[in-house]
Design an enzyme around this catalytic site. Structure first.
Site, PDB file in Angstrom:
ATOM      1  N   ASP A   1       9.620   7.401   4.018  1.00  0.00           N
ATOM      2  CA  ASP A   1       8.343   6.729   4.224  1.00  0.00           C
ATOM      3  C   ASP A   1       7.246   7.778   4.018  1.00  0.00           C
ATOM      4  O   ASP A   1       7.539   8.975   3.952  1.00  0.00           O
ATOM      5  CB  ASP A   1       8.292   6.146   5.638  1.00  0.00           C
ATOM      6  CG  ASP A   1       7.273   5.009   5.753  1.00  0.00           C
ATOM      7  OD1 ASP A   1       6.397   4.890   4.860  1.00  0.00           O
ATOM      8  OD2 ASP A   1       7.337   4.259   6.734  1.00  0.00           O
ATOM      9  N   GLY A   2       6.006   7.327   3.926  1.00  0.00           N
ATOM     10  CA  GLY A   2       4.920   8.249   3.627  1.00  0.00           C
ATOM     11  C   GLY A   2       4.122   8.701   4.832  1.00  0.00           C
ATOM     12  O   GLY A   2       4.420   9.712   5.453  1.00  0.00           O
TER      13      GLY A   2
END
Length: 259
Positions: A162-163
Site C-alpha cells: 500500500d502507499g
C-alpha cells in the site's frame, strides 16, 4: 570478523506464522504455559505443517540459491524457551529450510530484539506483536490464517505494498482524512515535485530493491504498489520513487476503487 546482517534483507518471523501451531496454541490458551510445554515435548518428533507465511519464506530463501550468495536472512522470534521450541527447530530441519538464527525468550516478548538484529520486516500471527514491532520502528505485518500452500510456486516472489502511511509517511493521508478528496488532490498537485517522506515499509522495499539490483532484469522478486490515488496525485508517487532511486515493477492507481 563477525558476520553482519546489514547488507542483507532480514525477515523476522514468528513460529506461528511459519508453521501451523493452532493446536499447540489452543493448549496454551486453554491450559496455560506448563501444559503447553508438556504438549510440545510430547509431540516434539511430529513435524509441523506449513503455516500461511511458509511459501513466502521458502521463496525468499530460494533467492540465495539462485544468487549463489546469502542475500536474504530469516530469523525466528519466539516467546518460547529453546526447550519447548525443539518441535519448531526439528520442523525447520525436516522441511529443509536454511534458517540458522532464532531468538527464544522464555516467556518474554521477542519484539525488543528486532532492531538489534537489523530486521527489515517482522511477520507475526499476533496483532499485538505487529503493533509493538511498529512502535519500535520495524515494519511489521499480520499473517492472516488461510490456505496452506506448501507446494506453491516459489520461482517468483511477489510483494504488493500500500502507499500512504506504509511506503510513504501519513502526511498526505492526513490531508485526505481531515479535509477530503478535493483538498488531497490540490495538496498533492501543489507538492508533486517534492518527494514524500518514507513510511515504515521503506526499509523493506529497499531490501527487495537490493535483491532486484543483484539480478538485473531477471530478478525472482517482483514488487507492486497498489494505491487508491488517481490523476493528478500519481505524479508525486513517481517522483518519490525517482528520488529514492527505487523502481517498482507494477503500479496500480485505482482512483478510489476497492483494492
Amino acid at each position: 570478523m563477525p558476520e553482519t546482517l546489514e547488507d542483507k534483507l532480514v525477515v523476522g518471523l514468528s513460529s506461528r506464522a511459519l508453521f501451523d501451531l493452532d493446536e499447540a496454541n489452543a493448549v496454551f490458551e486453554q491450559h496455560g504455559l506448563t501444559a503447553f510445554r508438556e504438549y510440545q515435548r510430547e509431540h516434539e518428533h511430529e513435524i509441523l505443517e506449513p503455516g500461511t507465511a511458509y511459501p513466502l519464506v521458502k521463496g525468499l530463501l530460494a533467492v540465495n540459491d539462485r544468487a549463489g550468495e546469502p542475500l536474504v536472512d530469516v530469523i525466528i522470534f519466539s516467546r518460547n524457551d529453546a526447550d519447548s521450541a525443539m518441535r519448531v527447530l526439528r520442523s525447520i530441519e525436516a522441511h529443509e529450510l536454511p534458517i540458522t538464527r532464532g531468538v527464544f525468550r522464555g516467556g518474554r516478548e521477542p519484539w525488543p530484539l528486532l532492531p538489534a538484529l537489523s530486521c527489515d520486516v517482522f511477520l507475526s500471527a499476533e496483532p499485538s506483536q505487529v503493533l509493538k514491532a511498529r512502535e519500535h520502528g520495524v515494519a511489521a505485518a499480520l499473517i492472516l490464517p488461510g490456505a496452506r500452500l506448501a507446494n506453491a510456486d516459489i520461482s517468483e516472489v511477489r510483494i504488493a505494498f500500500d502507499g500512504d502511511a506504509f511506503l510513504f509517511d501519513p502526511a498526505s493521508q492526513q490531508v485526505f482524512d481531515e479535509h477530503g478528496l478535493d483538498a488531497f488532490h490540490e495538496h498533492e498537485e501543489a507538492h508533486q515535485d517534492e518527494p514524500m517522506s518514507p513510511g515504515p515499509f521503506r526499509t523493506f522495499l529497499d531490501g527487495l530493491a537490493r535483491i532486484q539490483a543483484h539480478f538485473g532484469g531477471a530478478s525472482p522478486v517482483r514488487t507492486a504498489l497498489v494505491t487508491a490515488r488517481a490523476a493528478p496525485a500519481h505524479y508525486r508517487v513517481v517522483n518519490t520513487f525517482r528520488a529514492w532511486g527505487v523502481n517498482v515493477d507494477e503500479t496500480y492507481f485505482l482512483g478510489g476503487v476497492e483494492k
